[in-house]
Design a protein around this motif. Structure first.
Motif, PDB file in Angstrom:
ATOM      1  N   LYS A  38      30.166  75.418  42.640  1.00 37.00           N
ATOM      2  CA  LYS A  38      30.997  74.402  42.693  1.00 37.00           C
ATOM      3  C   LYS A  38      29.557  73.472  41.833  1.00 37.00           C
ATOM      4  N   PRO A  39      30.959  72.439  40.997  1.00 36.85           N
ATOM      5  CA  PRO A  39      29.707  71.152  40.739  1.00 36.85           C
ATOM      6  C   PRO A  39      28.297  71.351  40.764  1.00 36.85           C
ATOM      7  N   SER A  40      26.830  71.460  40.601  1.00 32.20           N
ATOM      8  CA  SER A  40      25.964  70.397  40.772  1.00 32.20           C
ATOM      9  C   SER A  40      24.764  69.730  40.729  1.00 32.20           C
ATOM     10  N   GLY A  41      25.525  69.605  39.694  1.00 30.61           N
ATOM     11  CA  GLY A  41      24.598  68.128  38.818  1.00 30.61           C
ATOM     12  C   GLY A  41      24.573  67.032  39.076  1.00 30.61           C
ATOM     13  N   HIS A  47      28.069  81.223  48.207  1.00 33.68           N
ATOM     14  CA  HIS A  47      29.416  80.560  47.355  1.00 33.68           C
ATOM     15  C   HIS A  47      28.417  78.713  46.570  1.00 33.68           C
ATOM     16  N   ASN A  48      27.621  78.816  46.811  1.00 29.16           N
ATOM     17  CA  ASN A  48      26.869  77.227  45.724  1.00 29.16           C
ATOM     18  C   ASN A  48      27.673  76.387  46.278  1.00 29.16           C
ATOM     19  N   ASP A  49      28.570  75.869  47.576  1.00 26.32           N
ATOM     20  CA  ASP A  49      29.285  74.973  47.766  1.00 26.32           C
ATOM     21  C   ASP A  49      28.601  73.264  48.154  1.00 26.32           C
ATOM     22  N   ALA A  50      28.050  72.851  46.286  1.00 27.18           N
ATOM     23  CA  ALA A  50      27.793  72.110  46.440  1.00 27.18           C
ATOM     24  C   ALA A  50      28.597  71.049  47.773  1.00 27.18           C
TER      25      ALA A  50
END
Length: 588
Positions: free
Chosen positions: A360-363, A292-295
């Motif tokens: 979610k955004p991770s930058g 899910h790339n849950d930042a």
């Protein structure tokens, strides 16, 4: 230090007395049967607990008898002698005499992970024999694939059913502690891969006396999901994590597939309780696998996450494969390469190939919150034939990508044998009973029907049988041979890069953030990071078979490393095919 007086399992009260506790809310009565001795009735307590204090000490063998009918192992057994269907063992974790009492681990910035399968190497003692070579290579952390007891003698470990008991075919709890002790003595941390999202299909009896451990309304790939809304269930897994961290002095955990855990509050509680149990000065690292790339989990509770997006981009560039999940990275691949180098994840809310928003955004996260790899157990072993990357791309491409892996600010992970160019496959292997073995065999072949190379049944017959002994033995890597120049050359290449990482990257890594990535040409980018000390790290990567123009390198920048035909002698006006140039512009 004990694991903070766990509520699940047997626990020594004195050398001659043990408290047995079982959460069995569906049972009317529970007995503990001591092998070659008496049986004892457990007293029913509140909220489905049964317990009794019995005059036995460490080494006693026991089983539970539920309702005078069902005989089961302790689900929180600390040791099994004969697999998950055999008796459990009372263990005294305080008996082992540690030689590295003052070990406190290493900071995350120093981490270089080496993932390995203990069984494939031969057991805890055999892994210990690898330590001097790995230390010399520059490895600072072992990551052991799951150690929990599973059925049979061989398995990846994700079919585990008794998570507190180290797999009996690998060795004893004390042999595992000796491995960890020896690793610490050489400055190497040890991480364990834990599976808190499901149990394997053979040897888990919880549903027969604690049905509310699971919830049919939470479907998963493995059946009814685990019901983390119940405190005894949460405690079961949190106490398991505490056991690894305190009784085995593990330095970190990698949590498998947390996207299959329905309750994020459990993940938060797990992190909070682990971190609050740690004394000041000790390093504990918690790593996620999360589709899910849950930042948000990385902002507050967890150290880092495996960057599957980064792997998939690089794999597509190196191999031109477009099947299955690689299809998501087949279009605009160079732009996706730039995106993951700049901000971690590729998918930060965009729809996946299944049409669902992912990520979610991770930058905003530091670069070292992402664990990068070219190979791991999943990405090799979940191929039909288990081929390693060395079979799928050229040497020049692989060397360029390896330079990126080991010198960029993301935390690198290597898979056992990668560093010497191991050519043995890593196949999916099991040791199941006949009925389950047939189901796994058919499921494995069904899984690859969407791949053109295995579209018809005759082609799928080529897929190795997971239950065949040969699938395991073929997956066992040997150590590099001193008289094999190709193996020694690969190992020397990795060792040189890791030495450069230690010297140039590690001291500057804390707080490193991307300051932009520029696309130079197809399969070529220029990535920059502002390091923690203000230095500018720049990596120019070209994975195409054509040279491209290179943005001028600052005159005062130092060349850290260069690989690519003729790159060492150029004035940095062109980036050759299959090359990587790493420079550092450090403040005076």
């Amino acid at each position: 230090m004990s694991a903070l007086k766990p509520t699940h399992g047997s626990r020594l009260l004195t050398p001659e007395q043990t408290r047995f506790r079982l959460w069995a809310p569906d049972a009317d009565q529970v007995e503990v049967r001591i092998v070659d001795a008496d049986k004892h009735q457990l007293t029913r307590c509140a909220q489905g607990w049964f317990e009794a204090d019995v005059s036995v000490g460490a080494g006693a063998l026991y089983r539970y008898l539920i309702n005078a009918e069902l005989e089961v192992p302790d689900p929180a057994s600390r040791q099994q002698l004969h697999g998950p269907h055999g008796p459990s063992v009372v263990v005294d974790h305080s008996a082992y005499q540690w030689t590295t009492q003052n070990w406190s681990g290493r900071p995350w910035e120093q981490v270089v992970i080496y993932e390995l399968h203990v069984g494939a190497i031969g057991g805890f003692k055999q892994v210990e024999a690898w330590l001097p070579r790995l230390h010399k290579l520059g490895i600072t952390a072992l990551e052991l694939m799951p150690l929990n007891e599973f059925p049979g003698a061989r398995n990846w470990g994700y079919d585990g059913v008794l998570p507190f008991a180290p797999q009996s075919s690998y060795g004893t709890p004390d042999e595992l502690k000796h491995l960890i002790d020896s690793a610490h003595a050489q400055g190497i941390m040890v991480f364990v891969d834990v599976v808190y999202n499901h149990f394997g299909p053979d040897g888990n009896f919880l549903a027969q006396y604690a049905g509310c451990f699971f919830n049919d309304e939470i479907p998963t790939l493995w059946g009814a999901g685990i019901d983390f809304s119940r405190q005894p269930v949460r405690d079961f897994f949190i106490e398991n994590a505490l056991m690894w961290v305190h009784d085995y002095r593990i330095d970190g955990l990698r949590l498998d597939a947390v996207h299959a855990i329905s309750d994020q509050l459990f993940l938060n509680e797990l992190s909070d309780r682990l971190n609050s149990s740690i004394v000041d000065g000790r390093h504990l690292h918690l790593i996620l696998e999360n589709e899910h790339n849950d930042a948000q989990l990385l902002e507050e509770h967890y150290t880092a996450q495996w960057n599957d997006d980064g792997h998939n981009v690089l794999h597509a560039l190196l191999t031109d494969e477009r099947d299955s999940y690689y299809a998501e990275f087949a279009a605009n691949t160079t732009e996706k390469l730039a995106r993951f180098l700049e901000s971690g994840f590729v998918f930060q809310g965009e729809n996946s190939r299944h049409g669902n928003a992912r990520g979610k955004p991770s930058g905003h996260l530091d670069a070292n919150r992402f664990v990068l790899f070219l190979q791991n157990h999943d990405q090799i072993g979940n191929r039909a034939l288990g081929e390693r990357l060395i079979h799928l791309t050229g040497e020049a491409q692989l060397k360029a990508a390896t330079a990126l892996l080991l010198l960029c600010p993301m935390v690198p992970l290597l898979f056992m044998g990668e560093e010497w160019g191991c050519t043995a496959p890593f196949l999916f292997f099991t040791d199941h009973n006949n009925e389950l073995a047939q189901a796994v065999r058919e499921g494995r072949r069904h899984e690859f029907r969407e791949f053109p190379a295995f579209a018809d049944e005759a082609q799928r017959e080529r897929i190795p049988d997971p239950n065949a002994l040969s699938s395991f033995t073929r997956s066992q890597p040997l150590e590099p041979q001193a008289d094999n120049p190709e193996q020694q050359a690969w190992q020397g290449y990795y060792q040189r890069l890791l030495a450069l990482r230690q010297h140039f990257i590690v001291p500057r890594l804390k707080g490193a953030r991307s300051v932009g990535v520029e696309v130079l040409a197809d399969k070529a980018v220029c990535a920059r990071w502002r390091m923690g000390d203000g230095a500018l790290l720049r990596i120019d990567l070209n994975l195409s078979d054509q040279p491209c123009a290179l943005v001028a390198v600052a005159t005062n920048a130092q060349t850290v490393f260069a690989v690519g035909a003729g790159l060492e002698s150029l004035t940095h006006q062109q980036l050759p095919a299959f090359s990587c140039l790493v420079t550092l512009d450090a403040p005076l």
